[in-house]
Design an enzyme around this catalytic site. Structure first.
Site, PDB file in Angstrom:
ATOM      1  N   HIS A 156       3.747  -1.599   9.869  1.00 11.39           N
ATOM      2  CA  HIS A 156       2.395  -0.720   9.717  1.00 11.39           C
ATOM      3  C   HIS A 156       1.317  -0.948  10.709  1.00 11.39           C
ATOM      4  O   HIS A 156       0.146  -0.454  10.596  1.00 11.39           O
ATOM      5  CB  HIS A 156       1.844  -0.866   8.293  1.00 11.39           C
ATOM      6  CG  HIS A 156       2.603  -0.105   7.210  1.00 11.39           C
ATOM      7  ND1 HIS A 156       2.428  -0.211   6.036  1.00 11.39           N
ATOM      8  CD2 HIS A 156       3.499   0.735   7.351  1.00 11.39           C
ATOM      9  CE1 HIS A 156       3.466   0.420   5.145  1.00 11.39           C
ATOM     10  NE2 HIS A 156       4.108   1.004   5.980  1.00 11.39           N
TER      11      HIS A 156
ATOM     12  N   ASN B  65       6.171 -11.206  -7.359  1.00 12.50           N
ATOM     13  CA  ASN B  65       5.002 -10.352  -7.525  1.00 12.50           C
ATOM     14  C   ASN B  65       4.292 -10.633  -8.621  1.00 12.50           C
ATOM     15  O   ASN B  65       4.654 -11.383  -9.299  1.00 12.50           O
ATOM     16  CB  ASN B  65       5.463  -8.804  -7.757  1.00 12.50           C
ATOM     17  CG  ASN B  65       4.543  -7.845  -7.076  1.00 12.50           C
ATOM     18  OD1 ASN B  65       3.759  -8.080  -6.109  1.00 12.50           O
ATOM     19  ND2 ASN B  65       4.250  -6.840  -7.660  1.00 12.50           N
TER      20      ASN B  65
ATOM     21  N   GLN C 292       4.233  -5.248   5.694  1.00 15.26           N
ATOM     22  CA  GLN C 292       3.524  -3.985   5.559  1.00 15.26           C
ATOM     23  C   GLN C 292       1.847  -4.147   5.885  1.00 15.26           C
ATOM     24  O   GLN C 292       1.146  -3.144   6.173  1.00 15.26           O
ATOM     25  CB  GLN C 292       3.518  -3.319   4.250  1.00 15.26           C
ATOM     26  CG  GLN C 292       4.912  -2.533   3.894  1.00 15.26           C
ATOM     27  CD  GLN C 292       4.877  -2.417   2.435  1.00 15.26           C
ATOM     28  OE1 GLN C 292       4.662  -1.466   2.159  1.00 15.26           O
ATOM     29  NE2 GLN C 292       5.368  -3.514   1.486  1.00 15.26           N
TER      30      GLN C 292
ATOM     31  N   ALA D 108       1.138 -15.304  -5.952  1.00 14.89           N
ATOM     32  CA  ALA D 108       2.016 -15.740  -4.875  1.00 14.89           C
ATOM     33  C   ALA D 108       2.014 -17.180  -4.103  1.00 14.89           C
ATOM     34  O   ALA D 108       2.892 -17.716  -3.873  1.00 14.89           O
ATOM     35  CB  ALA D 108       1.803 -14.722  -3.423  1.00 14.89           C
TER      36      ALA D 108
ATOM     37  N   THR E  77       4.318  -6.715  -3.240  1.00 14.46           N
ATOM     38  CA  THR E  77       4.107  -5.071  -2.804  1.00 14.46           C
ATOM     39  C   THR E  77       4.563  -4.322  -4.045  1.00 14.46           C
ATOM     40  O   THR E  77       5.473  -4.521  -4.783  1.00 14.46           O
ATOM     41  CB  THR E  77       5.012  -4.852  -1.477  1.00 14.46           C
ATOM     42  OG1 THR E  77       4.965  -3.432  -1.296  1.00 14.46           O
ATOM     43  CG2 THR E  77       6.461  -5.196  -1.811  1.00 14.46           C
TER      44      THR E  77
ATOM     45  N   ASP F 263      -2.715  -7.688   8.713  1.00 16.80           N
ATOM     46  CA  ASP F 263      -3.393  -8.794   8.985  1.00 16.80           C
ATOM     47  C   ASP F 263      -2.298  -9.770   9.790  1.00 16.80           C
ATOM     48  O   ASP F 263      -0.982  -9.623  10.073  1.00 16.80           O
ATOM     49  CB  ASP F 263      -3.840  -9.678   7.823  1.00 16.80           C
ATOM     50  CG  ASP F 263      -2.594  -9.860   6.989  1.00 16.80           C
ATOM     51  OD1 ASP F 263      -1.848 -10.703   7.465  1.00 16.80           O
ATOM     52  OD2 ASP F 263      -2.651  -9.590   5.865  1.00 16.80           O
TER      53      ASP F 263
HETATM   54  P1  OAD Z   1      -0.277  -2.425  -2.887  1.00 14.50           P
HETATM   55  O1  OAD Z   1      -1.796  -2.761  -3.299  1.00 14.50           O
HETATM   56  O2  OAD Z   1       0.130  -1.086  -3.381  1.00 14.50           O
HETATM   57  O3  OAD Z   1       0.500  -3.482  -3.974  1.00 14.50           O
HETATM   58  C1  OAD Z   1       0.128  -5.044  -4.172  1.00 14.50           C
HETATM   59  C2  OAD Z   1       0.796  -5.649  -5.086  1.00 14.50           C
HETATM   60  O4  OAD Z   1       0.695  -6.848  -4.908  1.00 14.50           O
HETATM   61  C3  OAD Z   1       0.700  -5.267  -6.629  1.00 14.50           C
HETATM   62  O5  OAD Z   1       2.180  -5.046  -7.028  1.00 14.50           O
HETATM   63  C4  OAD Z   1       0.336  -6.311  -7.111  1.00 14.50           C
HETATM   64  O6  OAD Z   1       0.646  -6.627  -8.258  1.00 14.50           O
HETATM   65  C5  OAD Z   1       0.635  -7.661  -6.085  1.00 14.50           C
HETATM   66  N1  OAD Z   1      -0.295  -8.617  -6.299  1.00 14.50           N
HETATM   67  C6  OAD Z   1      -1.606  -8.605  -6.433  1.00 14.50           C
HETATM   68  N2  OAD Z   1      -2.009  -9.939  -6.121  1.00 14.50           N
HETATM   69  C7  OAD Z   1      -0.895 -10.698  -5.753  1.00 14.50           C
HETATM   70  C8  OAD Z   1      -0.883 -12.071  -5.968  1.00 14.50           C
HETATM   71  N3  OAD Z   1      -1.939 -13.113  -5.757  1.00 14.50           N
HETATM   72  N4  OAD Z   1       0.156 -12.688  -5.872  1.00 14.50           N
HETATM   73  C9  OAD Z   1       1.355 -11.866  -5.946  1.00 14.50           C
HETATM   74  N5  OAD Z   1       1.066 -10.489  -5.704  1.00 14.50           N
HETATM   75  C10 OAD Z   1       0.252 -10.001  -6.012  1.00 14.50           C
HETATM   76  O7  OAD Z   1      -0.116  -2.960  -1.613  1.00 14.50           O
HETATM   77  P2  OAD Z   1       1.626  -2.722  -0.667  1.00 14.50           P
HETATM   78  O8  OAD Z   1       2.502  -2.670  -1.669  1.00 14.50           O
HETATM   79  O9  OAD Z   1       1.305  -3.736   0.445  1.00 14.50           O
HETATM   80  O10 OAD Z   1      -0.126   1.325   3.916  1.00 14.50           O
HETATM   81  O11 OAD Z   1       0.914  -1.388   0.077  1.00 14.50           O
HETATM   82  C11 OAD Z   1       1.916  -1.041   0.876  1.00 14.50           C
HETATM   83  C12 OAD Z   1       1.079   0.347   1.841  1.00 14.50           C
HETATM   84  O12 OAD Z   1       0.001   1.008   1.035  1.00 14.50           O
HETATM   85  C13 OAD Z   1       0.107  -0.712   2.825  1.00 14.50           C
HETATM   86  O13 OAD Z   1       0.705  -1.333   3.866  1.00 14.50           O
HETATM   87  C14 OAD Z   1      -0.899   0.301   3.401  1.00 14.50           C
HETATM   88  C15 OAD Z   1      -0.899   1.011   1.889  1.00 14.50           C
HETATM   89  O14 OAD Z   1      -1.415   2.491   1.985  1.00 14.50           O
HETATM   90  C16 OAD Z   1      -0.975   1.972   5.004  1.00 14.50           C
HETATM   91  O15 OAD Z   1      -2.124   1.651   5.186  1.00 14.50           O
HETATM   92  C17 OAD Z   1      -0.023   2.656   5.851  1.00 14.50           C
END
Ligand code: OAD
Length: 249
Positions: free
Chosen positions: A118, A211, A100, A229, A186, A103
């Site tokens: 995305h 996660n 998603q 991660a 995610t 980068d």
């Molecule tokens: P989120 O910001 O919603 O979720 C990020 C997840 O990564 C969370 O569950 C955190 O707990 C976890 N996290 C944070 N730091 C971490 C680490 N060091 N190691 C492992 N996990 C970690 O991001 P996405 O799920 O990617 O879309 O969001 C999905 C979409 O929402 C994105 O692609 C974007 C956004 O709106 C668009 O812009 C279309």
């Protein structure tokens, strides 16, 4: 080939990544405390309507994210997944990587095939002719398209709210051919990506979550590793390449 359990062979691993895998490279996540959508209003920055209404503000937001990305480096989690792709290929297996993330850190870590559902921050698309071109410098509302010459229509080649993600057909096809589905970093809050674990389960595919903490969909996974991660992903990949059956619930 690898083995998911003493009886189940794993030839094809399907990995879905989100912002959490790039967090330790210095790129912000969206929904964590202090995350991008906690700081900025997506309705003003990440919709086609916002771009039509105020393209300068939208371009400035993505220009800042692009400069941040150009200064970032892949972390051990990106590198571990690239190792898994190569390791599976050596065993006549396959890794499908769907991200998603907009980068390019998977690519810079050496991953050969990445499906960006995305879109990609280092590409621009012309709203007049749909041509896609690489971009590293800041975009302005006056830039001409290199293909059709039309000025002012270049936009980041990313998927905004209300738009349809890329590669959905190939994603579904690859998921149905997979033996193991793994979601990394995610929150499980954004569809259709968040629906892939349910589709995998319905198809009888084993599921694992990696996660920082349990995601919104945590109850749908057979197994989970929680932590950063940069530590959890290399450990899981090492186990997969060494023992095979480590992916089991
Ligand atoms: P989120 O910001 O919603 O979720 C990020 C997840 O990564 C969370 O569950 C955190 O707990 C976890 N996290 C944070 N730091 C971490 C680490 N060091 N190691 C492992 N996990 C970690 O991001 P996405 O799920 O990617 O879309 O969001 C999905 C979409 O929402 C994105 O692609 C974007 C956004 O709106 C668009 O812009 C279309």
């Amino acid at each position: 080939m690898l083995y998911h359990s003493p009886m189940q062979r794993i030839d094809h691993v399907f990995v879905l990544t989100g912002a959490g895998i790039s967090a330790e490279s210095g790129l912000g996540t969206f929904r964590d405390v202090g995350g991008i959508w906690a700081t900025f209003d997506p309705s003003r920055l990440a919709t086609p309507e916002a771009f039509a209404r105020d393209p300068e503000t939208v371009q400035a937001f993505y220009n800042a994210r692009r400069q941040n990305l150009l200064a970032a480096e892949p972390n051990p989690a990106h590198r571990a997944l690239a190792r898994l792709e190569a390791g599976l290929a050596e065993r006549s297996g396959r890794l499908t990587l769907v991200t998603q993330n907009i980068d390019d850190l998977h690519e810079r870590a050496g991953h050969r095939e990445v499906l960006h559902m995305h879109g990609e921050l280092l590409k621009a698309r012309c709203t007049a002719c749909e041509a896609v071109a690489e971009v590293r410098a800041d975009l302005t509302t006056a830039d001409p398209c290199g293909a059709c010459g039309c000025a002012g229509g270049l936009r980041p080649h990313v998927v905004w709210f209300g738009e349809i993600p890329f590669h959905l057909d190939v994603i579904e096809e690859r998921l149905m051919a997979a033996d193991l589905f793994v979601a990394i970093g995610t929150s499980g809050a954004v569809y259709p990506a968040a629906g892939l674990v349910g589709a995998a389960r319905r198809a009888g595919i084993a599921t694992r979550e990696i996660n920082l903490e349990p995601s919104d969909n945590a109850h749908l996974f057979d197994a989970a590793d929680y932590g950063r991660a940069s530590e959890t992903v290399p450990r899981w990949v090492d186990g997969m390449l060494r023992h095979g059956p480590c992916a089991g619930p």
